[in-house]
Design an enzyme around this catalytic site. Structure first.
Site, PDB file in Angstrom:
ATOM      1  N   MET A  85     -21.506 -36.322 -19.668  1.00  0.00           N
ATOM      2  CA  MET A  85     -22.834 -35.800 -19.347  1.00  0.00           C
ATOM      3  C   MET A  85     -22.930 -34.351 -19.806  1.00  0.00           C
ATOM      4  O   MET A  85     -21.960 -33.600 -19.723  1.00  0.00           O
ATOM      5  CB  MET A  85     -23.102 -35.926 -17.856  1.00  0.00           C
ATOM      6  CG  MET A  85     -23.136 -37.378 -17.423  1.00  0.00           C
ATOM      7  SD  MET A  85     -23.815 -37.644 -15.806  1.00  0.00           S
ATOM      8  CE  MET A  85     -25.546 -37.426 -16.101  1.00  0.00           C
ATOM      9  N   LYS A 131     -26.205 -35.763 -25.975  1.00  0.00           N
ATOM     10  CA  LYS A 131     -26.378 -37.084 -26.590  1.00  0.00           C
ATOM     11  C   LYS A 131     -27.849 -37.388 -26.856  1.00  0.00           C
ATOM     12  O   LYS A 131     -28.218 -37.803 -27.948  1.00  0.00           O
ATOM     13  CB  LYS A 131     -25.784 -38.178 -25.692  1.00  0.00           C
ATOM     14  CG  LYS A 131     -24.299 -38.059 -25.468  1.00  0.00           C
ATOM     15  CD  LYS A 131     -23.784 -39.115 -24.503  1.00  0.00           C
ATOM     16  CE  LYS A 131     -24.427 -39.099 -23.139  1.00  0.00           C
ATOM     17  NZ  LYS A 131     -24.244 -37.843 -22.381  1.00  0.00           N
ATOM     18  N   ASP A 161     -30.969 -44.917 -26.564  1.00  0.00           N
ATOM     19  CA  ASP A 161     -30.495 -43.887 -25.650  1.00  0.00           C
ATOM     20  C   ASP A 161     -29.976 -44.565 -24.386  1.00  0.00           C
ATOM     21  O   ASP A 161     -30.482 -45.618 -23.984  1.00  0.00           O
ATOM     22  CB  ASP A 161     -31.623 -42.908 -25.308  1.00  0.00           C
ATOM     23  CG  ASP A 161     -31.109 -41.661 -24.592  1.00  0.00           C
ATOM     24  OD1 ASP A 161     -30.062 -41.125 -25.003  1.00  0.00           O
ATOM     25  OD2 ASP A 161     -31.762 -41.221 -23.627  1.00  0.00           O
ATOM     26  N   GLU A 162     -28.979 -43.973 -23.746  1.00  0.00           N
ATOM     27  CA  GLU A 162     -28.378 -44.494 -22.509  1.00  0.00           C
ATOM     28  C   GLU A 162     -27.895 -45.933 -22.687  1.00  0.00           C
ATOM     29  O   GLU A 162     -28.060 -46.792 -21.814  1.00  0.00           O
ATOM     30  CB  GLU A 162     -29.361 -44.399 -21.332  1.00  0.00           C
ATOM     31  CG  GLU A 162     -29.878 -43.001 -21.054  1.00  0.00           C
ATOM     32  CD  GLU A 162     -28.829 -42.034 -20.503  1.00  0.00           C
ATOM     33  OE1 GLU A 162     -27.670 -42.437 -20.303  1.00  0.00           O
ATOM     34  OE2 GLU A 162     -29.184 -40.863 -20.271  1.00  0.00           O
ATOM     35  N   GLN A 193     -25.128 -47.304 -22.427  1.00  0.00           N
ATOM     36  CA  GLN A 193     -24.132 -47.821 -21.487  1.00  0.00           C
ATOM     37  C   GLN A 193     -24.741 -48.762 -20.465  1.00  0.00           C
ATOM     38  O   GLN A 193     -24.054 -49.607 -19.907  1.00  0.00           O
ATOM     39  CB  GLN A 193     -23.396 -46.678 -20.773  1.00  0.00           C
ATOM     40  CG  GLN A 193     -24.208 -45.924 -19.726  1.00  0.00           C
ATOM     41  CD  GLN A 193     -25.027 -44.778 -20.298  1.00  0.00           C
ATOM     42  OE1 GLN A 193     -25.044 -44.574 -21.509  1.00  0.00           O
ATOM     43  NE2 GLN A 193     -25.696 -44.029 -19.441  1.00  0.00           N
ATOM     44  N   CYS A 207     -15.579 -28.569 -20.046  1.00  0.00           N
ATOM     45  CA  CYS A 207     -15.458 -28.386 -18.601  1.00  0.00           C
ATOM     46  C   CYS A 207     -15.650 -26.902 -18.300  1.00  0.00           C
ATOM     47  O   CYS A 207     -15.503 -26.052 -19.187  1.00  0.00           O
ATOM     48  CB  CYS A 207     -14.060 -28.855 -18.189  1.00  0.00           C
ATOM     49  SG  CYS A 207     -13.653 -28.635 -16.449  1.00  0.00           S
ATOM     50  N   CYS A 246     -13.637 -25.051 -17.011  1.00  0.00           N
ATOM     51  CA  CYS A 246     -12.365 -24.364 -17.273  1.00  0.00           C
ATOM     52  C   CYS A 246     -12.162 -24.079 -18.756  1.00  0.00           C
ATOM     53  O   CYS A 246     -11.227 -23.378 -19.127  1.00  0.00           O
ATOM     54  CB  CYS A 246     -11.189 -25.182 -16.733  1.00  0.00           C
ATOM     55  SG  CYS A 246     -10.757 -26.615 -17.748  1.00  0.00           S
TER      56      CYS A 246
END
Length: 198
Positions: A11, A15, A84-85, A87, A142, A144
């Protein structure tokens, strides 16, 4: 020869923005684009695809029981299909997109997530890994600084959720992309997460 493409990322990896830019590029070359998305994705409205950076376009919402191959065969009014999307599509619908590529020599570009908040493959994504001609990761990071690979779902109290329904439509209000190390560490330490934009 046309190909079936799967472009996946965590996320926040842009995309949808890339899907809409790709649509624009095809249309700029006078090619007809059929932009579709699963009916499950109703976050920005039933017939709209919208990115976090504000790009948006009208799209056709496709139900879980819709035969995408039959719909395309009856119309044949597109030079390319952008999804799109992806999944959220059923594995059978991914097979229908595969058949469109094979039978009509039409490129199909699918954009979506690889895994859910439990780090499990979505059924549609799994099928794309099995049958796509070209698989490409869209990278994001991320907090980090490492590459983000997981989509952490965060509850109203700021804690990572590891159980529940696979599908919960949301954005920065309940999900954050993380590297797997931070994902595990935050769960083990029961650490509160600050969502982006909140």
């Amino acid at each position: 020869m046309a190909k079936l493409y799967f472009k996946y990322g965590a996320m926040g990896s842009s995309k949808t923005a890339q899907a809409l830019i790709t649509k624009y590029n095809y249309e700029e070359n006078d090619l007809r684009v059929w932009l579709i998305k699963p009916a499950t994705d109703n976050r920005d409205g039933a017939d709209v695809v919208q990115s976090r950076i504000g790009l948006k376009a009208d799209a056709e919402s496709v139900g879980a029981d819709t035969d995408i191959y039959q719909v395309f065969e009856s119309r044949k009014n597109a030079d390319v299909i952008i999804v799109d999307e992806c999944q959220f599509f059923q594995p059978e619908q991914i097979d229908q997109l595969r058949r469109i590529v094979d039978d009509f020599n039409i490129p199909v570009l699918c954009f979506g997530l690889r895994t859910d908040f439990r780090t499990k493959l979505f059924p549609g994504s799994m099928r794309l890994f099995e049958v796509a001609d070209n698989i490409e990761e869209i990278k994001t990071i991320c907090d980090c600084g490492a590459k983000a690979t997981t989509n952490a779902r965060v509850d109203g109290n700021g804690y990572i959720v590891t159980e529940g329904s696979q599908i919960l439509i949301g954005g920065n209000d309940c999900y954050i992309a993380m590297c797997h190390r931070c994902y595990r560490k935050n769960i083990l330490e029961h650490k509160r997460i600050k969502l982006h934009g909140h």
